[in-house]
Design a protein around this motif. Structure first.
Motif, PDB file in Angstrom:
ATOM      1  N   MET A 158       0.834  -1.194   0.000  1.00 51.41           N
ATOM      2  CA  MET A 158       0.000   0.000   0.000  1.00 51.41           C
ATOM      3  C   MET A 158       0.872   1.250   0.000  1.00 51.41           C
ATOM      4  O   MET A 158       0.734   2.123  -0.857  1.00 51.41           O
ATOM      5  CB  MET A 158      -0.956   0.006   1.192  1.00 51.41           C
ATOM      6  CG  MET A 158      -2.107  -0.965   1.088  1.00 51.41           C
ATOM      7  SD  MET A 158      -3.138  -0.796  -0.409  1.00 51.41           S
ATOM      8  CE  MET A 158      -3.774   0.868  -0.230  1.00 51.41           C
ATOM      9  N   ALA A 159       1.769   1.352   0.959  1.00 54.58           N
ATOM     10  CA  ALA A 159       2.595   2.553   1.081  1.00 54.58           C
ATOM     11  C   ALA A 159       3.673   2.631   0.008  1.00 54.58           C
ATOM     12  O   ALA A 159       4.026   3.719  -0.451  1.00 54.58           O
ATOM     13  CB  ALA A 159       3.239   2.607   2.467  1.00 54.58           C
ATOM     14  N   GLN A 163      -0.283   3.261  -3.332  1.00 53.10           N
ATOM     15  CA  GLN A 163      -0.580   4.672  -3.083  1.00 53.10           C
ATOM     16  C   GLN A 163       0.234   5.630  -3.943  1.00 53.10           C
ATOM     17  O   GLN A 163      -0.330   6.569  -4.524  1.00 53.10           O
ATOM     18  CB  GLN A 163      -0.411   4.977  -1.595  1.00 53.10           C
ATOM     19  CG  GLN A 163      -1.474   4.305  -0.738  1.00 53.10           C
ATOM     20  CD  GLN A 163      -1.179   4.383   0.754  1.00 53.10           C
ATOM     21  OE1 GLN A 163      -0.096   4.785   1.173  1.00 53.10           O
ATOM     22  NE2 GLN A 163      -2.141   3.971   1.565  1.00 53.10           N
ATOM     23  N   SER A 189      -1.288  13.963  -0.935  1.00 58.58           N
ATOM     24  CA  SER A 189      -1.063  12.923   0.075  1.00 58.58           C
ATOM     25  C   SER A 189      -1.387  13.461   1.458  1.00 58.58           C
ATOM     26  O   SER A 189      -2.006  12.776   2.282  1.00 58.58           O
ATOM     27  CB  SER A 189       0.387  12.435   0.019  1.00 58.58           C
ATOM     28  OG  SER A 189       0.697  11.878  -1.234  1.00 58.58           O
ATOM     29  N   PHE A 192      -5.189  13.583   2.247  1.00 55.81           N
ATOM     30  CA  PHE A 192      -5.760  12.295   2.631  1.00 55.81           C
ATOM     31  C   PHE A 192      -5.278  11.856   4.007  1.00 55.81           C
ATOM     32  O   PHE A 192      -5.964  11.098   4.693  1.00 55.81           O
ATOM     33  CB  PHE A 192      -5.418  11.238   1.584  1.00 55.81           C
ATOM     34  CG  PHE A 192      -6.185  11.382   0.304  1.00 55.81           C
ATOM     35  CD1 PHE A 192      -7.568  11.315   0.287  1.00 55.81           C
ATOM     36  CD2 PHE A 192      -5.534  11.607  -0.898  1.00 55.81           C
ATOM     37  CE1 PHE A 192      -8.291  11.468  -0.881  1.00 55.81           C
ATOM     38  CE2 PHE A 192      -6.243  11.755  -2.077  1.00 55.81           C
ATOM     39  CZ  PHE A 192      -7.620  11.682  -2.067  1.00 55.81           C
ATOM     40  N   GLU A 193      -4.087  12.316   4.400  1.00 53.97           N
ATOM     41  CA  GLU A 193      -3.539  11.944   5.703  1.00 53.97           C
ATOM     42  C   GLU A 193      -3.918  12.932   6.793  1.00 53.97           C
ATOM     43  O   GLU A 193      -3.586  12.724   7.961  1.00 53.97           O
ATOM     44  CB  GLU A 193      -2.011  11.851   5.614  1.00 53.97           C
ATOM     45  CG  GLU A 193      -1.526  10.733   4.689  1.00 53.97           C
ATOM     46  CD  GLU A 193      -0.048  10.859   4.344  1.00 53.97           C
ATOM     47  OE1 GLU A 193       0.600  11.813   4.857  1.00 53.97           O
ATOM     48  OE2 GLU A 193       0.447  10.030   3.566  1.00 53.97           O
ATOM     49  N   THR A 249      -6.853   9.221  -7.295  1.00 53.47           N
ATOM     50  CA  THR A 249      -5.647   8.690  -6.676  1.00 53.47           C
ATOM     51  C   THR A 249      -5.951   7.742  -5.515  1.00 53.47           C
ATOM     52  O   THR A 249      -5.607   6.557  -5.579  1.00 53.47           O
ATOM     53  CB  THR A 249      -4.728   9.838  -6.201  1.00 53.47           C
ATOM     54  OG1 THR A 249      -5.468  10.744  -5.367  1.00 53.47           O
ATOM     55  CG2 THR A 249      -4.183  10.610  -7.388  1.00 53.47           C
ATOM     56  N   ALA A 250      -6.610   8.240  -4.469  1.00 53.94           N
ATOM     57  CA  ALA A 250      -6.903   7.365  -3.326  1.00 53.94           C
ATOM     58  C   ALA A 250      -7.799   6.181  -3.713  1.00 53.94           C
ATOM     59  O   ALA A 250      -7.504   5.034  -3.342  1.00 53.94           O
ATOM     60  CB  ALA A 250      -7.531   8.173  -2.187  1.00 53.94           C
ATOM     61  N   ALA A 253      -5.675   3.786  -5.708  1.00 51.27           N
ATOM     62  CA  ALA A 253      -4.739   3.074  -4.835  1.00 51.27           C
ATOM     63  C   ALA A 253      -5.442   1.944  -4.103  1.00 51.27           C
ATOM     64  O   ALA A 253      -4.903   0.835  -3.961  1.00 51.27           O
ATOM     65  CB  ALA A 253      -4.120   4.044  -3.827  1.00 51.27           C
ATOM     66  N   ALA A 254      -6.668   2.202  -3.622  1.00 50.51           N
ATOM     67  CA  ALA A 254      -7.436   1.166  -2.930  1.00 50.51           C
ATOM     68  C   ALA A 254      -7.741  -0.004  -3.864  1.00 50.51           C
ATOM     69  O   ALA A 254      -7.632  -1.174  -3.474  1.00 50.51           O
ATOM     70  CB  ALA A 254      -8.727   1.755  -2.377  1.00 50.51           C
ATOM     71  N   SER A 389     -14.154   5.501   1.920  1.00 54.94           N
ATOM     72  CA  SER A 389     -13.451   4.578   1.037  1.00 54.94           C
ATOM     73  C   SER A 389     -13.320   3.202   1.686  1.00 54.94           C
ATOM     74  O   SER A 389     -13.460   3.056   2.900  1.00 54.94           O
ATOM     75  CB  SER A 389     -12.056   5.112   0.702  1.00 54.94           C
ATOM     76  OG  SER A 389     -11.270   5.222   1.873  1.00 54.94           O
ATOM     77  N   SER A 391     -10.447   0.737   1.809  1.00 52.48           N
ATOM     78  CA  SER A 391      -9.032   0.607   1.484  1.00 52.48           C
ATOM     79  C   SER A 391      -8.303  -0.170   2.563  1.00 52.48           C
ATOM     80  O   SER A 391      -8.509   0.057   3.764  1.00 52.48           O
ATOM     81  CB  SER A 391      -8.400   1.997   1.334  1.00 52.48           C
ATOM     82  OG  SER A 391      -7.034   1.903   1.031  1.00 52.48           O
TER      83      SER A 391
END
Length: 455
Positions: A158-159, A163, A189, A192-193, A249-250, A253-254, A389, A391
């Protein structure tokens, strides 16, 4: 696994006169049980999407499709939101960044929506599919190169992969130079964080990018939006770019992380095409789980419930896709009949590019690391507790270490900002071998571009 609730065993917030809480660890660990409970109330039910933020959640497939395809009755302009206008939404609510009005196609209706969406769809239509696949492959190879030679033979996908990959592709498609691309990635980023000031970082980087394209236009999405016949203002261009970033993007990524984890878990045939694997993920684990707030223009009855004008009605794409009523005729539905990309006039305009990126990301990983396998069973993986989401938090894997290096570009292909190279897998590094030279300075996008040049 199916869950059955009785009066003593219900999701958090379900006791009499309280809404189901669609947030927090309990929801994140078992959303399907919450959806099953809500379905028992009908095709829609009241929930709290965040503390102090009640909404009507639509869990039925047919009801969701009805709302998504009826923009005259169900509009998207959040300035109609009763509770927000009346000051009843907490100022620090995590729902505000997700639901508040922005001047983009997502939150617009009628002629305003048609104008903005046309600019986006026309600009996306100019993206060459082969170029997009090359960009996705190149981004995937770069990210794999960062962990594939680790002698431990382990990574957290994921990281380290799912992502950052869409962020590299979008920065490239936008025509970002290295320094601006670095700040775009840092900004989105951070949003989302929940990093303070991330929105300022992103807005500043995109404003600088737009100013740059005025001086030096290119063959990229930013320039195409700016030159579209809809005559978007710079502010409108900026907000369309933000929408593409946040919506592409998010969730992407999921989709990548979940598809890879499910594939490696062994539940699917070993020869299942990546396209089919991603489709199955979109049906069963919709990356955008609960979103798309609609506001009835007048009081509407839905299966015996009154949806008040101006009160938010959210679509549970996750619950609608897994609606048990679909099982009766699922085989008659198109594989693309899922609602993971929405439906109606606000359906995701980038669904085809997003699907291609997800498939390419999965195929490239499996090809570069053919013996990759999960270190943790899929059923034991943790999910992010956010309601918006679906994820995975981590996707820990192991594999035989090997090097992945860039090679010369094939057929003279070039991306919007740099010459494309097609990396290939190299030999397995041996203990005591010369360590790779120090990475160039700069952020993720700068290092990626330097890698493509063999630096």
């Amino acid at each position: 696994m199916k869950h059955h609730f009785d009066n003593a065993d219900v999701p958090a917030g379900c006791p009499a006169h309280q809404n189901v809480q669609l947030y927090g660890p309990e929801f994140g660990s078992d959303p399907e049980a919450h959806y099953a409970y809500l379905r028992a109330q009908g095709p829609s039910a009241p929930v709290d999407i965040a503390p102090g933020v009640p909404v009507e959640l639509v869990t039925g497939y047919d009801a969701s499709l009805h709302i998504l395809q009826n923009p005259a009755t169900f509009v998207r302009d959040a300035r109609r939101w009763n509770a927000l206008k009346e000051g009843r939404v907490p100022e620090d609510s995590p729902a505000l960044p997700m639901m508040s009005y922005r001047p983009n196609a997502l939150f617009s209706d009628g002629a305003a929506h048609a104008r903005l969406r046309q600019a986006v769809t026309d600009s996306l239509a100019t993206v060459d599919e082969l170029q997009l696949v090359r960009q996705a492959q190149q981004s995937a190879d770069y990210l794999i190169s960062r962990f594939s030679s680790d002698l431990r033979g382990q990574a957290e996908l994921m990281a380290e992969y799912a992502q950052p990959l869409p962020l590299l592709v979008f920065s490239d498609l936008f025509g970002c130079p290295p320094d601006i691309g670095d700040r775009v990635i840092t900004g989105i980023s951070g949003i989302f964080e929940g990093t303070p000031g991330a929105d300022v970082t992103l807005g500043g980087a995109l404003a600088e990018l737009i100013a740059l394209k005025h001086r030096r236009p290119g063959e990229d999405l930013t320039t195409r939006l700016m030159r579209h016949s809809a005559n978007l203002t710079d502010e409108e261009v900026l907000h369309q770019l933000v929408t593409l970033l946040s919506g592409g993007t998010a969730p992407l990524a999921a989709a990548i992380g979940t598809s890879v984890a499910l594939y490696l878990n062994g539940d699917w045939p070993a020869d299942l095409p990546a396209e089919d694997a991603v489709v199955q993920t979109l049906w069963n684990y919709a990356p955008i789980a609960n979103y798309a707030a609609h506001y009835p223009t007048h009081d509407v009855e839905l299966a015996g419930r009154i949806l008040r004008a101006g009160d938010p009605v959210l679509i549970s794409f996750a619950a609608a896709n897994t609606d048990p009523k679909l099982s009766e005729h699922r085989e008659l539905l198109s594989s693309k009949a899922h609602l993971a990309f929405g439906a109606g006039p606000h359906a995701c305009p980038a669904k085809d590019p997003a699907f291609m990126i997800a498939v390419t990301a999965m195929e490239t990983l499996l090809n570069r690391l053919p013996d990759i396998e999960m270190r943790v069973a899929f059923k034991d993986l943790a999910w992010a507790p956010a309601p918006w989401s679906r994820s995975l938090v981590t996707v820990p894997v192991r594999f035989t270490p090997r090097a992945v290096k860039p090679t010369a570009a094939q057929s003279g292909a070039a991306s919007a900002t740099h010459t494309a190279h097609v990396p290939t897998a190299g030999a397995v590094p041996q203990p005591g071998a010369t360590r790779p030279k120090q990475q160039p300075k700069g952020g993720l996008f700068s290092r990626f571009l330097a890698w493509t040049r063999g630096e």
